[in-house]
Design a protein around this motif. Structure first.
Motif, PDB file in Angstrom:
ATOM      1  N   CYS A   1     -40.264  12.596  21.687  1.00 24.24           N
ATOM      2  CA  CYS A   1     -40.528  12.595  23.119  1.00 24.24           C
ATOM      3  C   CYS A   1     -41.884  12.004  23.455  1.00 24.24           C
ATOM      4  O   CYS A   1     -42.809  12.010  22.637  1.00 24.24           O
TER       5      CYS A   1
ATOM      6  N   VAL B   1     -42.883  14.733  28.547  1.00 26.43           N
ATOM      7  CA  VAL B   1     -42.134  15.956  28.231  1.00 26.43           C
ATOM      8  C   VAL B   1     -43.092  17.088  27.897  1.00 26.43           C
ATOM      9  O   VAL B   1     -42.997  18.188  28.441  1.00 26.43           O
TER      10      VAL B   1
ATOM     11  N   THR C   1     -40.898  10.429  31.617  1.00 29.56           N
ATOM     12  CA  THR C   1     -40.423  11.399  30.620  1.00 29.56           C
ATOM     13  C   THR C   1     -39.288  10.796  29.807  1.00 29.56           C
ATOM     14  O   THR C   1     -38.309  10.308  30.366  1.00 29.56           O
TER      15      THR C   1
ATOM     16  N   ALA D   1     -36.897  11.456  26.138  1.00 32.92           N
ATOM     17  CA  ALA D   1     -36.512  12.314  25.018  1.00 32.92           C
ATOM     18  C   ALA D   1     -35.349  11.694  24.264  1.00 32.92           C
ATOM     19  O   ALA D   1     -34.403  11.180  24.871  1.00 32.92           O
TER      20      ALA D   1
END
Length: 269
Positions: free
Chosen positions: A217, A221, A258, A260
Motif C-alpha cells: 500500500c 492507506v 490511496t 492497495a
C-alpha cells in the motif's frame, strides 16, 4: 503450489486533483492512464514466479503521475528477465534504470524534486520476498499458532528522516517532530542524481503458508488507517479486500491518493 486471489485498487482520494499512485500486477496490469480510480481482481497460482508492486509518485501534478508510471512501466519491461533470472539482481537493475529515467525526466522538465516510492512482493518456489524504497509498505496477515490469533506483521521499514532518527534514539514513535518528518524520504527512485547506484532494501525470503494475506500500500492507506484497523479490514473482507482497505482509509480521512494491492494465499484444490 498455492492458489492466489488478487485485488488491487488505486483511488485519487477526497482531497487531491490527480492520482500520483500506481501499481503493478504480475499479468502486466497497471494504471496506464493514471486514472482517478482503477480496480482489478483475478485469481492465479504460484506455478511460476509472481511479481506485485505499489508506487507512490512525488513532484506534484502530472510530474508525480509520470514518476510512478515510469517505475511500473519499466518493471513490466523487465518482467521477462524477472521470470528467468535472480529476482534481487533484476530488481536492483530496475532501481538503477528507473532512477536514471526519472532523474532525466526531472532534468528535462526543469524540476528540482520528484521521484517515486516502490514496494515489491515476489512469490517464487513457495517463498515470499519483499523489496522497498521509500514509505510505501508491505504487511503480512498470518495466524500465529503459539498465540492462537491472527496477527499483522510489517514487512518493510520506512525510508524516512523520522524513522532514521527513531532508530538512532533521537525521537520516539509519538514524538511531534517524528510526525513532521515522517514523509521526508531518505531513499526513493529519483534520489540518486549522480547515478552511484541505488538498490532495493531486501528482506530475507520466507515460506508461504495457506491463509497468508499480503498487503502492499501507499502511505495514503497508512495515513488513514492504523495497523489495528488494517488487520480488522483484511480479516473481515476476502476476495475484494483491496477495495475495503482503500475505503477504510478514505472514510478515516486520508488526505492522499490511496492504493492497495492484496494477495491472498489459498490451498490449491
Amino acid at each position: 503450489m498455492f492458489r492466489l486471489k488478487i485485488s488491487a485498487v488505486s483511488d485519487v482520494g477526497n482531497f487531491r486533483d490527480n492520482n500520483e499512485d500506481n501499481f503493478y500486477l504480475d499479468n502486466g496490469v497497471y494504471n496506464r492512464e493514471s486514472a482517478d480510480h482503477a480496480a482489478y481482481a483475478y485469481e492465479t497460482d504460484t506455478a511460476e514466479k509472481r511479481i506485485f508492486a505499489v508506487c507512490d509518485g512525488m513532484g506534484g501534478g502530472a510530474m508525480g503521475e509520470q514518476m510512478s508510471l515510469t517505475a511500473v512501466r519499466m518493471l513490466d519491461e523487465l518482467h521477462p528477465m524477472l521470470m528467468n533470472k535472480n529476482t534481487a539482481a533484476v530488481l536492483n537493475k530496475h532501481a538503477d534504470e528507473a532512477n536514471r529515467a526519472i532523474c532525466e525526466a526531472l532534468k528535462e522538465a526543469g524540476a528540482d524534486m520528484g521521484g517515486t516510492t516502490s514496494v515489491i512482493l515476489s512469490l517464487e518456489d513457495g517463498r515470499a520476498g519483499v523489496y522497498n524504497l521509500g514509505d510505501s509498505r508491505a504487511y503480512l496477515m498470518r495466524r500465529d499458532a503459539e498465540r492462537g490469533k491472527i496477527m499483522l506483521y510489517p514487512l518493510t521499514e520506512d525510508h524516512t528522516l523520522a524513522q532514521r532518527k527513531i532508530k538512532m534514539g533521537i525521537y520516539t514513535e509519538d514524538d511531534p517532530w517524528a510526525q513532521r518528518e515522517k514523509h521526508m524520504l531518505t531513499k526513493f527512485l529519483g534520489v540518486d542524481k549522480t547515478y552511484l547506484g541505488l538498490n532495493y532494501q531486501k528482506n530475507e525470503p520466507f515460506s508461504l503458508h495457506a491463509g497468508d494475506v499480503f498487503l502492499l500500500c501507499s502511505d495514503g492507506v497508512t495515513d488513514g488507517c492504523s495497523a489495528r484497523q488494517i488487520l480488522s479490514v483484511l480479516h473481515q473482507y476476502r476476495g475484494d479486500a483491496a477495495a475495503a482497505v482503500v475505503q477504510a482509509a478514505l472514510d478515516a480521512g486520508s488526505r492522499d491518493n490511496t492504493t492497495a494491492v492484496v494477495i491472498e494465499v489459498l490451498e490449491d484444490n
